[in-house]
Design an enzyme around this catalytic site. Structure first.
Site, mmCIF file in Angstrom:
data_model
loop_
_atom_site.group_PDB
_atom_site.id
_atom_site.type_symbol
_atom_site.label_atom_id
_atom_site.label_comp_id
_atom_site.label_asym_id
_atom_site.label_seq_id
_atom_site.Cartn_x
_atom_site.Cartn_y
_atom_site.Cartn_z
ATOM 1 N N ASP A 159 0.801 -1.223 0.000
ATOM 2 C CA ASP A 159 0.000 0.000 0.000
ATOM 3 C C ASP A 159 0.840 1.282 0.000
ATOM 4 O O ASP A 159 1.893 1.370 0.615
ATOM 5 C CB ASP A 159 -0.948 0.042 1.187
ATOM 6 C CG ASP A 159 -1.900 1.204 1.075
ATOM 7 O OD1 ASP A 159 -2.736 1.193 0.160
ATOM 8 O OD2 ASP A 159 -1.788 2.149 1.874
ATOM 9 N N HIS A 239 -9.388 0.727 -0.442
ATOM 10 C CA HIS A 239 -9.977 2.062 -0.684
ATOM 11 C C HIS A 239 -10.591 2.297 -2.077
ATOM 12 O O HIS A 239 -10.079 3.080 -2.879
ATOM 13 C CB HIS A 239 -8.985 3.166 -0.362
ATOM 14 C CG HIS A 239 -7.542 2.952 -0.757
ATOM 15 N ND1 HIS A 239 -7.145 2.526 -1.986
ATOM 16 C CD2 HIS A 239 -6.403 3.150 -0.042
ATOM 17 C CE1 HIS A 239 -5.825 2.473 -2.028
ATOM 18 N NE2 HIS A 239 -5.351 2.830 -0.854
ATOM 19 N N ASP A 325 -7.740 4.232 6.245
ATOM 20 C CA ASP A 325 -6.548 4.701 5.528
ATOM 21 C C ASP A 325 -5.949 5.903 6.257
ATOM 22 O O ASP A 325 -5.430 6.842 5.628
ATOM 23 C CB ASP A 325 -6.849 5.051 4.063
ATOM 24 C CG ASP A 325 -5.559 5.158 3.233
ATOM 25 O OD1 ASP A 325 -4.479 4.857 3.763
ATOM 26 O OD2 ASP A 325 -5.651 5.567 2.061
HETATM 27 O O1 DOR Z 1 -3.342 9.054 0.683
HETATM 28 C C1 DOR Z 1 -2.638 8.085 0.903
HETATM 29 N N1 DOR Z 1 -1.667 8.124 1.839
HETATM 30 N N2 DOR Z 1 -2.831 6.960 0.193
HETATM 31 C C2 DOR Z 1 -1.998 5.915 0.299
HETATM 32 O O2 DOR Z 1 -2.231 4.934 -0.359
HETATM 33 C C3 DOR Z 1 -0.799 5.988 1.146
HETATM 34 C C4 DOR Z 1 -1.008 6.942 2.253
HETATM 35 C C5 DOR Z 1 0.259 7.274 3.010
HETATM 36 O O3 DOR Z 1 0.985 6.351 3.363
HETATM 37 O O4 DOR Z 1 0.484 8.454 3.315
#
Ligand code: DOR
Length: 453
Positions: A159, A239, A325
């Site tokens: 991710d 997501h 998330d």
């Molecule tokens: O907005 C996000 N932030 N999407 C992701 O997939 C990773 C995450 C991050 O690690 O900051």
């Protein structure tokens, strides 16, 4: 073993979607376990128990977040296991699954052991690490998935980045079947999304910002569904943000594929309009401006049509669960131009208040909302989480008390999380966590618990 004091929770509205129970009653907790759930439990017959008056409050299983970023090890200036788990407790989450985009990444047993030890030392809620699909999350070579599974990871993901190589994804899904652990993929075709900073559409055009087309997500969701069918592997789509992705997952489930999917609170509540204007549908005027970098998130905020499809998918079970998330960032990563800012929103402490808006606007029932935060994620994670998803006697005493009517104003300066990056700062929400209990211990208590203003 030191025994914990018992807790008697009285007069609450107990909502336990797992057993279909919704009614007023009392719960008795002893030594980390729910030992009784009855309409009335005589407190005079009990000794050495803490009595919690839950009159006017909802009592439900603690929330399970199968997608958050705790940043430790490596990015402790953004979040630590200590601050992240305390933020979780404040938000009603009793179990967190932490993503492996740490430094070093969670691609070896030593890092898994480190996170587990740190959780025992510093954490206040349960933390389960998610292991990398590929070494270093680089996408070229599978991690030692079996070793990671034995060490205790509960899923695999790269991710922050997708598993872009289709053959690697095929292999990972094949192993996931044997290991009986899901692959949670961040679906994003880089060749389409490269350089994009927000959802592609009329708003990105007006703002002059490079867009990310919905097809960047949908192309990979479609690929992953095909690979899940080919391998029989355990695919979990992280997501979801577009109507097209919901349609793909719906069609795959209708064909009998046992894939699962999640959606984040911000994708259910905010649209790309929020990047353009300080006005938003839920909260009216927000103190934030256009180009507010706290709205920059991956996947990006999309259109009202997408939001409607995501809510429909959540309602009819095509989307199994809500995951935060939670992506805390330091100020320096966000106080820059929109294009330079890091992707991510700090979500744990606003999730309940924002999601309750869906209930108040009649778009989701309370029991469905609680189901998607408890039963849904437990189903994705498998049988070892069954003990945490309900309030039936003989299950783990992980629960949360919520005042559904409490209005409060989000003040990110008061966040326990180090990440103050929320587009909801200044918004008035309705619905506030009053108490969180993990393994029979009170790990968070709002100052006004037990009463209502
Ligand atoms: O907005 C996000 N932030 N999407 C992701 O997939 C990773 C995450 C991050 O690690 O900051």
């Amino acid at each position: 073993m030191v025994s914990k004091p018992g807790i008697l929770i009285t007069n609450g509205r107990i909502i336990d979607p797992c057993s279909g129970y919704d009614g007023n009653g009392d719960l008795l907790i002893n030594n980390g376990t729910i030992v009784a759930r009855e309409t009335h439990i005589e407190k005079e017959s009990l000794s050495d128990v803490i009595i919690v008056d839950a009159g006017g409050l909802i009592v439900c299983p603690g929330f399970i977040d199968l997608h958050c970023h705790l940043r430790e090890p490596g990015f402790e200036y953004k979040e630590t296991i200590s601050t992240g788990t305390r933020a979780a407790a404040r938000g009603g989450f009793t179990t967190l699954c932490s993503m492996p985009n740490t430094e070093p990444a969670i691609d070896n047993v030593a890092v898994v052991d480190y996170i587990r030890a740190k959780t025992v030392e510093d954490g206040v809620v349960r933390v389960w690490p998610i292991g990398c699909v590929t070494k270093g999350r680089k996408g070229y070579e599978l991690s030692e998935m079996e070793e990671l599974a034995i060490a205790g990871v509960v899923a695999f993901s790269d991710d922050g980045d997708p598993v872009w190589d289709s053959n690697i994804m095929r292999l990972a899904l094949a192993y996931s079947k044997d290991l009986d652990l899901p692959i949670s993929n961040h679906c994003q075709d880089h060749t389409l999304s490269k350089g994009g900073v927000m959802g592609e559409g009329s708003v990105s055009t007006r703002l002059g910002l490079p867009g990310i087309p919905a097809a960047a997500e949908e192309a990979m969701v479609a690929r992953d569904i095909a690979l899940a069918e080919l391998t029989g592997g355990k695919l979990h789509v992280a997501h979801l943000s577009t109507a097209g992705s919901v349609a793909l997952v719906r069609e795959a489930k209708n064909r009998g594929l046992s894939i699962t999917a999640e959606v984040c609170p911000h994708h259910l509540l905010l649209t790309d309009e929020r990047v353009l204007t300080p006005y938003d549908d839920i909260n009216g005027m927000s103190p934030n401006d256009s180009y507010d970098t706290s709205t920059k998130v991956y996947p990006p905020l999309r259109t009202s049509n997408d939001v409607r499809a995501l809510i429909d998918g959540l309602n009819d079970g095509v989307i199994d669960c809500i995951a935060t998330d939670h992506a805390p960032h330091d100020i320096a990563s966000k106080q820059v131009t929109y294009e330079e800012a890091s992707f991510g929103i700090s979500v744990l402490e606003t999730a309940v208040g924002s999601l309750c808006q869906l209930v108040y606007s009649g778009q989701l029932s309370l029991s469905t909302l609680i189901d998607r935060l408890t039963v849904g994620p437990a189903k994705v994670l498998g049988a070892q989480f069954d003990a945490y998803k309900s309030l039936e006697p003989n299950t783990a005493a992980d629960l949360v008390l919520i005042d559904p009517d409490k209005e409060w104003t989000v003040d990110s300066e008061l966040f326990v999380s180090k990440g103050r990056n929320t587009p909801l700062n200044g918004a008035t929400l309705r619905g506030l966590v009053q108490m969180t209990i993990v393994d029979g211990e009170i790990v968070y208590q709002c100052p006004d618990v037990g009463g209502k203003e």
